[in-house]
Scaffold this active site. Structure first.
Site, PDB file in Angstrom:
ATOM      1  N   ASP A  67      34.001   0.506   2.445  1.00  0.00           N
ATOM      2  CA  ASP A  67      33.390   0.770   1.149  1.00  0.00           C
ATOM      3  C   ASP A  67      33.600  -0.368   0.158  1.00  0.00           C
ATOM      4  O   ASP A  67      34.428  -1.258   0.373  1.00  0.00           O
ATOM      5  CB  ASP A  67      33.924   2.089   0.558  1.00  0.00           C
ATOM      6  CG  ASP A  67      35.383   2.356   0.911  1.00  0.00           C
ATOM      7  OD1 ASP A  67      36.133   1.375   1.030  1.00  0.00           O
ATOM      8  OD2 ASP A  67      35.747   3.522   1.063  1.00  0.00           O
ATOM      9  N   GLU A 144      33.141  11.998  -0.219  1.00  0.00           N
ATOM     10  CA  GLU A 144      33.856  13.047  -0.941  1.00  0.00           C
ATOM     11  C   GLU A 144      33.456  14.417  -0.395  1.00  0.00           C
ATOM     12  O   GLU A 144      32.419  14.542   0.274  1.00  0.00           O
ATOM     13  CB  GLU A 144      33.501  12.954  -2.433  1.00  0.00           C
ATOM     14  CG  GLU A 144      33.910  11.642  -3.101  1.00  0.00           C
ATOM     15  CD  GLU A 144      35.410  11.521  -3.369  1.00  0.00           C
ATOM     16  OE1 GLU A 144      36.217  12.057  -2.580  1.00  0.00           O
ATOM     17  OE2 GLU A 144      35.778  10.880  -4.366  1.00  0.00           O
TER      18      GLU A 144
END
Ligand code: F6R
Length: 266
Positions: A67, A144
């Protein structure tokens, strides 16, 4: 899942480094998936040591990080590119043109940037070994809770908990991005091997949900239950909420015998 419970974070890092060194010795052009955060720092220290002391060669490694923050320049001290340079890339003989992080700039549609990252991974032949940490809320990468289990690289908005967990790394006056480009869960599951490292009591609940909970977007790491070769390396604190620890310790001992006789299977 292979669950390995070790005494302390140093042993977790040592074990993870052995997997990487083994991969490097087995493949002419290994492709590594890398993570940032506090957990893998000691793994990267071990790899730097191996490079300095045993001349472990990284020159043919290609890497893909999980990321990168949205709209942050590569030379910003908070960028994950900078983190990787400081902790690993500048200290080993990797060709930095072969090190990749997702781009997440304002110049191009983020959806196009996400798809381009997927193409890059595919064109490199896929990831051989993906290193992962786990968030206190069960995230892997920045997937998430509520992330699609078949998600691909894309822009995600971080949860309040993740922002708070990571705020320790930002000075009070410093801008903390609330979005990040992250590999998706399906991207992570495509890796041939995944090795998740978790240390500390603050990870124990998420670790238990990942291993024993239902397969659910509520705990994105539970998607690793679907992976054929997922290795979960824990210290005692991170393993403390697992009910069947004795079984894992025993099974791992048996597994080690196989590794001793035949080497790691990569
Ligand atoms: C990092 C990443 C995150 C971290 C996780 C744990 O690239 O994708 O999923 O692995 O937030 O972070 P630490 O290790 O700081 O607890």
């Amino acid at each position: 899942m292979q669950v390995i419970i070790l005494e302390n974070p140093q042993q977790v890092a040592q074990h993870a480094s052995e997997w990487i060194v083994e991969l490097l010795s087995k493949k002419a052009h290994p492709v590594l998936g890398l993570a940032t955060g506090s957990t893998p720092i000691s793994l990267y220290q071990k790899l730097v040591q191996r490079h300095q002391q045993d001349q472990t060669d990284f020159s043919h490694v290609t890497s893909f990080n999980l990321d990168e923050y949205h709209n942050i320049e590569a030379d910003n001290k908070q960028s994950y590119r900078m983190f990787m340079k400081q902790n690993l890339f500048d200290k080993i003989n990797i060709d930095q043109t072969n090190t990749h992080l997702p781009t997440c700039n304002l110049i191009q549609d983020p959806r196009v940037q996400g798809m381009a990252y997927e193409d890059k991974i595919r064109n490199a032949g896929g990831i051989d070994l993906q290193i992962l940490g786990i968030g206190g809320n069960g995230h892997i990468g920045f997937n998430e809770p509520s992330s699609s289990l078949s998600s691909r690289t894309r822009l995600k908005t971080l949860t309040k908990q993740t922002l708070q967990d990571n705020s320790r790394l930002f000075d009070s006056a410093e801008y903390q991005p609330s979005m990040a480009m992250t590999m998706g869960i399906a991207t992570i599951l495509d890796a041939k091997y995944v090795l998740l490292m978790a240390t500390g009591k603050n990870k124990a609940k998420a670790v238990n949900e990942m291993i024993n909970g239902p397969l659910s977007a509520r705990c994105p790491a539970s998607a690793l239950q679907l992976h054929q070769h997922a290795v979960i390396v824990l210290d005692k604190d991170a393993a403390s909420e697992l009910s069947n620890q004795e079984y894992y310790i025993w099974a791992n001992r048996e597994h080690q015998k196989i590794n001793q006789d035949y080497g790691f299977f990569l």
